[in-house]
Enzyme design. Structure first.
Site, PDB file in Angstrom:
ATOM      1  N   ASP A 203     -15.602 -57.409  11.892  1.00 28.52           N
ATOM      2  CA  ASP A 203     -16.348 -58.319  11.063  1.00 28.52           C
ATOM      3  C   ASP A 203     -16.726 -57.577   9.580  1.00 28.52           C
ATOM      4  O   ASP A 203     -17.285 -56.242   9.686  1.00 28.52           O
ATOM      5  CB  ASP A 203     -17.736 -58.949  11.691  1.00 28.52           C
ATOM      6  CG  ASP A 203     -18.210 -59.865  10.833  1.00 28.52           C
ATOM      7  OD1 ASP A 203     -17.968 -61.212  11.334  1.00 28.52           O
ATOM      8  OD2 ASP A 203     -19.219 -59.484  10.118  1.00 28.52           O
ATOM      9  N   ILE A 204     -16.442 -58.112   8.533  1.00 29.80           N
ATOM     10  CA  ILE A 204     -17.054 -57.554   7.323  1.00 29.80           C
ATOM     11  C   ILE A 204     -18.401 -57.921   7.132  1.00 29.80           C
ATOM     12  O   ILE A 204     -18.928 -58.507   7.152  1.00 29.80           O
ATOM     13  CB  ILE A 204     -15.971 -58.457   6.113  1.00 29.80           C
ATOM     14  CG1 ILE A 204     -14.790 -58.214   6.122  1.00 29.80           C
ATOM     15  CG2 ILE A 204     -16.699 -57.619   4.707  1.00 29.80           C
ATOM     16  CD1 ILE A 204     -14.015 -59.092   4.907  1.00 29.80           C
ATOM     17  N   GLU A 246     -14.689 -64.211   8.115  1.00 31.81           N
ATOM     18  CA  GLU A 246     -14.470 -62.952   7.754  1.00 31.81           C
ATOM     19  C   GLU A 246     -13.995 -61.895   9.076  1.00 31.81           C
ATOM     20  O   GLU A 246     -14.190 -60.868   8.906  1.00 31.81           O
ATOM     21  CB  GLU A 246     -15.683 -62.206   7.081  1.00 31.81           C
ATOM     22  CG  GLU A 246     -17.094 -62.207   7.822  1.00 31.81           C
ATOM     23  CD  GLU A 246     -17.622 -63.430   7.967  1.00 31.81           C
ATOM     24  OE1 GLU A 246     -19.008 -63.260   8.304  1.00 31.81           O
ATOM     25  OE2 GLU A 246     -16.976 -64.680   7.741  1.00 31.81           O
TER      26      GLU A 246
END
Length: 327
Positions: A203-204, A246
């Site tokens: 996950d960004i 994301e």
């Protein structure tokens, strides 16, 4: 003339050296529909058309004078009703009773000509059939070639459609559906061979802040650049996919917990140290490794819990599900 010769199954005529008919059998008379006295003493050419008279003078007389015989000469005689009768003639020139005579045997050729016509027609039909078959085979080969070409084209289209159906349009990575199919296949292989595998869920960090600050085009750029990075760091056997938004996922075949953590740390460090067209990001990663009781749902849930632990622990870090406290 004895009766055997008179009734012989072929015509017989004897002419003088100048062509005058000296004797003739009944078969020859029947063939031309003449009475005996209608031909005896007449010139043989009286039973010929103008064309055949010319042929007789041009070929028959010179040949028999030169060689003394003629074999299988084909031409036409003419009946008393002026109808042409095709015949085959054999002749021999010889001395008899102090006179030079030419004895001829004449065979009517109607049946043979009919047979030859039938054979010619049959040959023509066979040639036409052969040509039609050849053309049909050529057409069949062309159609087969077109079929093969269209089949190959269809396979390429199907492959393209399959690729589109299993590819994320923004990043070019595999999509969630493809990852789930790969996860099911890996579980089946694990139950058969016992070979471990792991998955990493990315996950960004603060991605919403990036979109809010720089706009969605920059957010899309970050997703594309991260996808390129993940692909460059992965093995050919790994499945790298965009899981949604994301989030990214990497399925790692033949990878136990220790190897999964090493791979995750490499991804995490590379993401934080790589400039992406002037922007920098970090990622949080959750890892899970297959176990005998695992399912496709529980494995993803475990990686998701580990990811949540990484984000709660300060982000830009890696957590394996087995490291999550109070599970």
């Amino acid at each position: 003339m004895d009766i055997q010769l008179d009734q012989a199954p072929c015509g017989y005529v004897s002419i003088s050296d100048t062509g005058i008919v000296r004797s003739v059998n009944q078969t020859f008379l029947d063939m031309l529909r003449y009475e005996r006295d209608g031909l005896l003493g007449q010139h043989i050419e009286s039973a010929m058309s103008v064309t055949n008279k010319l042929f007789f003078h041009t070929y028959f007389y010179p040949y028999i004078q030169l060689y003394g015989h003629v074999n299988e000469m084909y031409f036409s005689l003419r009946t008393s009703a002026r109808e042409d009768v095709p015949v085959l003639l054999n002749g021999v020139r010889q001395e008899r009773g102090g006179e030079t005579v030419i004895d001829c045997v004449v065979l009517e050729m109607r049946k043979r000509i009919e047979y030859e016509k039938d054979m010619l027609q049959t040959k023509t039909k066979l040639e036409e059939l052969y040509q039609a078959t050849k053309e049909a085979n050529e057409q069949l080969e062309r159609l087969h070639g077109e079929y093969e070409s269209k089949q190959q084209e269809l396979m390429r289209v199907n492959d393209r459609l399959e690729m589109l159906a299993s590819t994320d349009p923004l990043t070019g990575l595999r999509n969630r559906r493809f990852f789930q199919d790969g996860l099911l296949a890996s579980l089946a292989a694990y139950r058969e061979s016992g070979e471990p595998f792991s998955l990493l869920l990315f996950d960004i960090d603060h991605f919403k802040r990036i979109n809010d600050t720089y706009g969605h085009p920059v957010g899309d750029l970050i997703l594309i650049k991260l996808a390129e990075l993940l692909r460059s760091l992965s093995r050919a056997s790994d499945i790298v996919a965009r899981y949604g938004g994301e989030e990214f996922v990497v399925l790692l075949p033949e990878t136990d917990r220790a190897k999964a953590l090493l791979a995750a740390e490499r991804y995490c460090e590379a993401a934080s140290s790589t400039e992406m067209d002037g922007y920098r990001i970090t990622v949080s990663i959750g890892a899970a490794t297959v176990s005998p009781e695992a399912t496709e749902v529980t494995l993803v849930d475990q990686a998701d819990l580990a990811l949540y632990a990484s984000k709660s622990g300060g982000r830009n870090r890696v957590t394996h599900f087995e490291q999550v406290p109070e599970r």
